[in-house]
Design a protein around this motif. Structure first.
Motif, mmCIF file in Angstrom:
data_model
loop_
_atom_site.group_PDB
_atom_site.id
_atom_site.type_symbol
_atom_site.label_atom_id
_atom_site.label_comp_id
_atom_site.label_asym_id
_atom_site.label_seq_id
_atom_site.Cartn_x
_atom_site.Cartn_y
_atom_site.Cartn_z
ATOM 1 N N MET A 112 4.382 6.735 -3.640
ATOM 2 C CA MET A 112 3.273 6.197 -3.108
ATOM 3 C C MET A 112 2.813 4.717 -3.387
ATOM 4 S SD MET A 112 0.704 9.325 -3.431
ATOM 5 C CE MET A 112 -0.889 8.815 -2.787
ATOM 6 N N ILE A 113 3.026 4.581 -4.758
ATOM 7 C CA ILE A 113 3.059 2.953 -5.486
ATOM 8 C C ILE A 113 4.077 2.202 -4.801
ATOM 9 C CG2 ILE A 113 3.135 1.789 -7.588
ATOM 10 C CD1 ILE A 113 1.801 4.156 -8.922
ATOM 11 N N GLU A 114 5.418 2.864 -4.784
ATOM 12 C CA GLU A 114 6.448 2.108 -4.060
ATOM 13 C C GLU A 114 6.250 1.827 -2.652
ATOM 14 O OE1 GLU A 114 11.172 2.533 -3.640
ATOM 15 O OE2 GLU A 114 10.110 4.237 -4.238
ATOM 16 N N ALA A 115 5.687 2.427 -1.882
ATOM 17 C CA ALA A 115 5.273 2.229 -0.512
ATOM 18 C C ALA A 115 4.454 1.227 -0.412
ATOM 19 C CB ALA A 115 5.060 3.504 0.281
ATOM 20 N N ALA A 116 3.303 1.158 -1.114
ATOM 21 C CA ALA A 116 2.170 0.111 -1.093
ATOM 22 C C ALA A 116 2.981 -1.250 -1.301
ATOM 23 C CB ALA A 116 1.165 0.633 -2.116
ATOM 24 N N ASN A 117 3.956 -1.422 -2.496
ATOM 25 C CA ASN A 117 4.401 -2.355 -3.072
ATOM 26 C C ASN A 117 5.304 -3.052 -1.768
ATOM 27 O OD1 ASN A 117 2.913 -2.497 -5.369
ATOM 28 N ND2 ASN A 117 4.531 -1.398 -6.435
ATOM 29 N N GLU A 118 6.130 -2.160 -1.587
ATOM 30 C CA GLU A 118 7.083 -2.655 -0.331
ATOM 31 C C GLU A 118 6.538 -3.023 0.743
ATOM 32 O OE1 GLU A 118 9.797 0.529 0.100
ATOM 33 O OE2 GLU A 118 11.115 0.447 -1.529
ATOM 34 N N ASN A 119 5.258 -2.615 1.161
ATOM 35 C CA ASN A 119 4.626 -2.976 2.310
ATOM 36 C C ASN A 119 3.489 -3.962 2.391
ATOM 37 O OD1 ASN A 119 6.178 -1.277 4.721
ATOM 38 N ND2 ASN A 119 5.796 0.139 3.004
ATOM 39 N N ASN A 120 3.333 -4.338 0.932
ATOM 40 C CA ASN A 120 2.472 -5.271 0.723
ATOM 41 C C ASN A 120 1.004 -5.114 1.137
ATOM 42 O OD1 ASN A 120 1.548 -7.655 -0.458
ATOM 43 N ND2 ASN A 120 1.523 -8.786 1.574
#
Length: 384
Positions: A108-116
């Motif tokens: 979830m954290i990775e998805a937030a970071n990757e999609n800003n």
């Protein structure tokens, strides 16, 4: 104007909806989604919302122009819905617990970071006057180094509470009272006191033979500096008294607000320290009350962050820390061993698969109802 979709219209969704309705000049609810669409329709009609209803969140994400998604579904669905929403370019606020495993939190954290995009995990108890004020008092370090903390997350739930189809299972609820009730106090605890270096815990199911999961757990946390903490999570305590106590070298403070300062006599026995007591009371009493509390306070924080007017108080990293502590409690209690922190991928309770394989199953869940007629939530004995 922030366009909001609510996914999941069970009992907790009302706190989200009412929170958004406090800010009509900043946001609007544009869609509801529930696998039981009649329940979503009833919610919309009750609130006078003339908006589309969906039974599939993926369809909603494709068809509705949305900026922010509120996820109010059972815990096992949090990660996939959040990740899909973030990848679709939406900000996300997700109910506690953040996910079913640390592995899912990482995704979830990775998805937030990757999609800003912003990812906020609900921890509405931080947004209360007593919690905010005690956090400020602790930050002053007036009580000295904390040597012991006590977390009493006492709740009471009747036998039928676990009849709801997703509750009381490791697969769908992800755990019992430690994860789904004490999560609030454990979040406050780690926010105020930091993460310990090890956990030793036990758990049991004393009163709910319709649930696989625990209805009470007791954990001891140890810090590298030698200080200790005890965390009790329960849904078997009548009266639901709840408190957090922080014992410093020079004084103690707690929520509900109470303080006592002591100093040593020549022989080592205690005597009152009225000067320090007066300082603590003055610091606490001079702090301004929050404008918004609870879910409304957190929604205000999330909207402000989207608008570029502040930082998230509870982001994915903070939500993950709380789940890490809970995962350590479950691993320690299930495997009867002390667990070191931080947890790594080698820990058996790092992934959902590892939890399902290694958790203690107390009873077999045999009852499953789709919905209760009464969806009211009570907090510490008061209806909400």
């Amino acid at each position: 104007m922030v366009r909001v979709a609510i996914i999941g219209t069970g009992a907790i969704s009302g706190s989200h909806i009412n929170g958004y309705l406090e800010f009509p000049d900043r946001c609007e609810i544009v869609a509801l989604c529930d696998i039981f669409p009649e329940k979503a329709k009833q919610t919309a009609e009750r609130l006078g919302l003339k908006i589309p209803i969906y039974n599939d969140y993926k369809t909603l994400l494709q068809q509705v122009d949305v900026d922010l998604v509120s996820i109010c579904t059972p815990p096992y669905t949090h990660a996939p819905i959040a990740i899909d929403s973030l990848k679709a370019g939406k900000h996300v606020i997700v109910e506690k617990p953040m996910a079913s495993s640390l592995d899912e939190c990482d995704a979830m954290i990775e998805a937030a970071n990757e999609n800003n995009k912003l990812l906020s995990v609900v921890a509405q108890n931080r947004f209360t006057n007593p919690m905010m004020k005690v956090k400020h008092v602790l930050d002053t370090q007036l009580i000295g180094p904390i040597v012991h903390a006590q977390v009493d997350s006492y709740w009471w739930r009747g036998h039928s509470y676990y009849d709801l189809w997703w509750r009381g299972t490791w697969e769908k609820e992800g755990g019992g009272c430690t994860l789904n009730h004490a999560v609030h106090h454990i979040d406050i605890f780690q926010w105020m006191n930091g993460m310990p270096s090890e956990i030793t815990a036990v758990m049991s199911n004393t009163s709910h033979d319709n649930a696989e999961v625990e209805d009470i757990s007791i954990a001891i946390a140890k810090y590298d500096n030698g200080s200790l903490a005890q965390i009790t999570s329960s849904v078997v305590h009548h009266g639901e008294e709840q408190q957090l106590i922080f014992q410093g070298r020079d004084a103690r403070v707690s929520v509900p607000w109470r303080h006592t300062a002591s100093k040593s006599k020549e022989n080592g026995f205690p005597q009152p320290n009225p000067e320090l007591d007066e300082k603590l009371e003055r610091v606490y009493s001079q702090l301004k009350d929050l404008r918004y509390e609870g879910h409304t306070g957190q929604i205000d924080n999330v909207l402000s962050a989207i608008e570029g007017n502040g930082e998230l108080l509870i982001d994915g990293i903070q939500g993950r820390k709380t789940l890490e502590l809970i995962s350590a409690i479950y691993e320690s209690a299930s495997l009867s061993k002390t667990v070191k922190l931080p947890l790594t991928r080698s820990n058996l309770f790092y992934t959902r698969e590892g939890i399902l394989k290694n958790a203690t199953y107390f009873y077999e869940k045999q009852t499953a109802v789709d919905n209760f007629n009464n969806n009211e939530i009570t907090v510490s004995g008061e209806e909400r």
